[in-house]
Write a protein that holds these residues in place. Structure first.
Motif, PDB file in Angstrom:
ATOM      1  N   MET A  79     -15.057  21.148 -12.382  1.00  0.00           N
ATOM      2  CA  MET A  79     -14.811  19.729 -12.152  1.00  0.00           C
ATOM      3  C   MET A  79     -13.340  19.530 -11.781  1.00  0.00           C
ATOM      4  O   MET A  79     -12.454  20.091 -12.414  1.00  0.00           O
ATOM      5  N   THR A  80     -13.092  18.730 -10.765  1.00  0.00           N
ATOM      6  CA  THR A  80     -11.722  18.494 -10.338  1.00  0.00           C
ATOM      7  C   THR A  80     -11.056  17.473 -11.245  1.00  0.00           C
ATOM      8  O   THR A  80     -11.712  16.692 -11.922  1.00  0.00           O
ATOM      9  N   ASP A  81      -9.744  17.518 -11.251  1.00  0.00           N
ATOM     10  CA  ASP A  81      -8.976  16.574 -12.056  1.00  0.00           C
ATOM     11  C   ASP A  81      -8.921  15.237 -11.316  1.00  0.00           C
ATOM     12  O   ASP A  81      -8.513  15.183 -10.161  1.00  0.00           O
ATOM     13  N   HIS A  82      -9.388  14.171 -11.959  1.00  0.00           N
ATOM     14  CA  HIS A  82      -9.408  12.852 -11.348  1.00  0.00           C
ATOM     15  C   HIS A  82      -8.430  11.941 -12.066  1.00  0.00           C
ATOM     16  O   HIS A  82      -8.206  12.080 -13.262  1.00  0.00           O
ATOM     17  N   PRO A  83      -7.846  10.996 -11.336  1.00  0.00           N
ATOM     18  CA  PRO A  83      -6.941  10.053 -11.994  1.00  0.00           C
ATOM     19  C   PRO A  83      -7.693   9.225 -13.021  1.00  0.00           C
ATOM     20  O   PRO A  83      -8.809   8.789 -12.781  1.00  0.00           O
ATOM     21  N   ARG A  84      -7.093   9.046 -14.175  1.00  0.00           N
ATOM     22  CA  ARG A  84      -7.739   8.290 -15.246  1.00  0.00           C
ATOM     23  C   ARG A  84      -7.099   6.924 -15.449  1.00  0.00           C
ATOM     24  O   ARG A  84      -7.619   6.126 -16.196  1.00  0.00           O
ATOM     25  N   ASP A  85      -5.979   6.675 -14.806  1.00  0.00           N
ATOM     26  CA  ASP A  85      -5.366   5.368 -15.025  1.00  0.00           C
ATOM     27  C   ASP A  85      -5.885   4.377 -13.989  1.00  0.00           C
ATOM     28  O   ASP A  85      -6.239   4.732 -12.867  1.00  0.00           O
ATOM     29  N   LEU A  86      -5.944   3.137 -14.400  1.00  0.00           N
ATOM     30  CA  LEU A  86      -6.523   2.076 -13.587  1.00  0.00           C
ATOM     31  C   LEU A  86      -5.800   1.905 -12.256  1.00  0.00           C
ATOM     32  O   LEU A  86      -6.445   1.729 -11.223  1.00  0.00           O
ATOM     33  N   ALA A  87      -4.488   1.963 -12.260  1.00  0.00           N
ATOM     34  CA  ALA A  87      -3.724   1.781 -11.020  1.00  0.00           C
ATOM     35  C   ALA A  87      -4.076   2.865 -10.009  1.00  0.00           C
ATOM     36  O   ALA A  87      -4.250   2.579  -8.813  1.00  0.00           O
ATOM     37  N   ALA A  88      -4.205   4.099 -10.459  1.00  0.00           N
ATOM     38  CA  ALA A  88      -4.543   5.196  -9.545  1.00  0.00           C
ATOM     39  C   ALA A  88      -5.952   5.021  -8.996  1.00  0.00           C
ATOM     40  O   ALA A  88      -6.201   5.275  -7.808  1.00  0.00           O
ATOM     41  N   LEU A  89      -6.876   4.582  -9.824  1.00  0.00           N
ATOM     42  CA  LEU A  89      -8.241   4.355  -9.346  1.00  0.00           C
ATOM     43  C   LEU A  89      -8.289   3.206  -8.345  1.00  0.00           C
ATOM     44  O   LEU A  89      -9.012   3.282  -7.341  1.00  0.00           O
ATOM     45  N   ARG A  90      -7.523   2.158  -8.608  1.00  0.00           N
ATOM     46  CA  ARG A  90      -7.483   1.031  -7.667  1.00  0.00           C
ATOM     47  C   ARG A  90      -6.919   1.475  -6.323  1.00  0.00           C
ATOM     48  O   ARG A  90      -7.435   1.104  -5.266  1.00  0.00           O
ATOM     49  N   ARG A  91      -5.868   2.276  -6.354  1.00  0.00           N
ATOM     50  CA  ARG A  91      -5.282   2.795  -5.101  1.00  0.00           C
ATOM     51  C   ARG A  91      -6.294   3.667  -4.359  1.00  0.00           C
ATOM     52  O   ARG A  91      -6.441   3.562  -3.139  1.00  0.00           O
ATOM     53  N   ARG A  92      -6.985   4.515  -5.103  1.00  0.00           N
ATOM     54  CA  ARG A  92      -7.972   5.405  -4.474  1.00  0.00           C
ATOM     55  C   ARG A  92      -9.089   4.607  -3.814  1.00  0.00           C
ATOM     56  O   ARG A  92      -9.525   4.917  -2.701  1.00  0.00           O
TER      57      ARG A  92
END
Length: 116
Positions: free
Chosen positions: A1-14
Protein backbone atom coordinates in the motif's frame (compact mmCIF):
# COMPACT_ATOMS: atom_id res chain seq x y z
CA UNK A 1 0.00 0.00 0.00
CA UNK A 2 1.35 3.42 -0.91
CA UNK A 3 1.70 6.21 1.61
CA UNK A 4 -1.24 8.60 1.26
CA UNK A 5 -1.64 12.05 2.77
CA UNK A 6 -3.71 11.89 5.94
CA UNK A 7 -4.19 15.57 6.61
CA UNK A 8 -7.27 17.35 5.34
CA UNK A 9 -5.38 20.12 3.53
CA UNK A 10 -3.35 17.60 1.52
CA UNK A 11 -6.47 15.66 0.58
CA UNK A 12 -8.25 18.85 -0.48
CA UNK A 13 -5.27 19.81 -2.67
CA UNK A 14 -5.17 16.33 -4.19
CA UNK A 15 -8.88 16.47 -5.03
CA UNK A 16 -8.48 19.96 -6.54
CA UNK A 17 -5.52 18.81 -8.64
CA UNK A 18 -7.46 15.73 -9.79
CA UNK A 19 -10.40 17.87 -10.91
CA UNK A 20 -8.16 20.51 -12.52
CA UNK A 21 -6.24 17.92 -14.53
CA UNK A 22 -9.55 16.79 -16.03
CA UNK A 23 -10.96 20.32 -16.53
CA UNK A 24 -13.88 19.54 -14.20
CA UNK A 25 -13.91 22.94 -12.43
CA UNK A 26 -16.78 24.32 -14.56
CA UNK A 27 -18.96 21.48 -13.27
CA UNK A 28 -17.89 21.83 -9.65
CA UNK A 29 -20.43 24.46 -8.70
CA UNK A 30 -21.95 24.56 -5.22
CA UNK A 31 -25.25 23.30 -6.66
CA UNK A 32 -23.68 20.39 -8.53
CA UNK A 33 -21.41 19.39 -5.69
CA UNK A 34 -24.21 19.50 -3.11
CA UNK A 35 -26.37 17.37 -5.43
CA UNK A 36 -23.53 14.88 -5.91
CA UNK A 37 -22.97 14.80 -2.15
CA UNK A 38 -26.65 13.99 -1.62
CA UNK A 39 -26.55 11.22 -4.22
CA UNK A 40 -23.48 9.63 -2.65
CA UNK A 41 -25.00 9.85 0.84
CA UNK A 42 -28.08 8.10 -0.55
CA UNK A 43 -25.87 5.37 -2.00
CA UNK A 44 -24.39 4.87 1.46
CA UNK A 45 -27.88 4.70 2.91
CA UNK A 46 -28.89 2.16 0.28
CA UNK A 47 -26.44 -0.35 1.76
CA UNK A 48 -28.33 -0.21 5.07
CA UNK A 49 -31.85 0.25 3.71
CA UNK A 50 -33.42 -3.10 4.60
CA UNK A 51 -31.07 -4.24 7.36
CA UNK A 52 -32.11 -4.71 10.95
CA UNK A 53 -30.21 -2.65 13.53
CA UNK A 54 -28.23 -5.78 14.42
CA UNK A 55 -27.34 -6.50 10.78
CA UNK A 56 -26.36 -2.89 10.20
CA UNK A 57 -23.95 -3.03 13.15
CA UNK A 58 -22.17 -5.98 11.49
CA UNK A 59 -21.78 -4.68 7.92
CA UNK A 60 -18.03 -4.34 8.21
CA UNK A 61 -17.64 -8.07 8.91
CA UNK A 62 -18.55 -8.93 5.31
CA UNK A 63 -15.61 -8.00 3.03
CA UNK A 64 -17.80 -7.12 0.02
CA UNK A 65 -20.15 -4.94 2.03
CA UNK A 66 -17.27 -3.36 3.94
CA UNK A 67 -15.67 -2.43 0.61
CA UNK A 68 -18.92 -0.81 -0.55
CA UNK A 69 -19.25 1.14 2.70
CA UNK A 70 -15.66 2.42 2.47
CA UNK A 71 -16.17 3.44 -1.17
CA UNK A 72 -19.37 5.37 -0.40
CA UNK A 73 -17.79 7.03 2.64
CA UNK A 74 -14.91 8.10 0.41
CA UNK A 75 -17.32 9.48 -2.20
CA UNK A 76 -19.28 11.43 0.42
CA UNK A 77 -16.11 12.85 1.94
CA UNK A 78 -14.63 13.73 -1.45
CA UNK A 79 -17.70 15.67 -2.53
CA UNK A 80 -17.98 17.38 0.86
CA UNK A 81 -14.33 18.48 0.70
CA UNK A 82 -14.73 19.72 -2.87
CA UNK A 83 -17.90 21.59 -1.86
CA UNK A 84 -16.00 23.23 1.00
CA UNK A 85 -13.12 24.12 -1.32
CA UNK A 86 -15.42 25.87 -3.79
CA UNK A 87 -17.18 27.90 -1.08
CA UNK A 88 -14.13 28.53 1.10
CA UNK A 89 -15.55 26.65 4.09
CA UNK A 90 -13.11 25.19 6.60
CA UNK A 91 -14.88 21.91 7.43
CA UNK A 92 -13.00 21.34 10.68
CA UNK A 93 -13.72 24.88 11.90
CA UNK A 94 -17.38 24.46 10.91
CA UNK A 95 -17.61 21.18 12.81
CA UNK A 96 -15.91 22.63 15.88
CA UNK A 97 -18.29 25.60 15.89
CA UNK A 98 -21.30 23.28 15.52
CA UNK A 99 -20.12 21.07 18.41
CA UNK A 100 -19.72 24.16 20.60
CA UNK A 101 -23.23 25.36 19.72
CA UNK A 102 -24.64 21.90 20.44
CA UNK A 103 -22.86 21.78 23.81
CA UNK A 104 -24.69 24.99 24.72
CA UNK A 105 -28.02 23.88 23.27
CA UNK A 106 -27.91 20.42 24.80
CA UNK A 107 -26.22 20.60 28.21
CA UNK A 108 -25.30 17.42 30.03
CA UNK A 109 -28.28 16.21 32.01
CA UNK A 110 -30.71 18.02 29.70
CA UNK A 111 -33.62 16.47 27.86
CA UNK A 112 -32.82 13.44 25.73
CA UNK A 113 -33.34 13.60 21.98
CA UNK A 114 -31.62 13.93 18.65
CA UNK A 115 -29.47 16.95 17.94
CA UNK A 116 -30.32 19.31 15.13
Amino acid sequence: MTDHPRDLAALRRRLAEFAAARDWQPYHTPKNLSAALSVEAAELLEIFQWLTPEQSARVMTDPDTAHRVRDEVADVLAYLLQFCEVLGVDPLAALEAKIERNESRFPVGGADGPEG
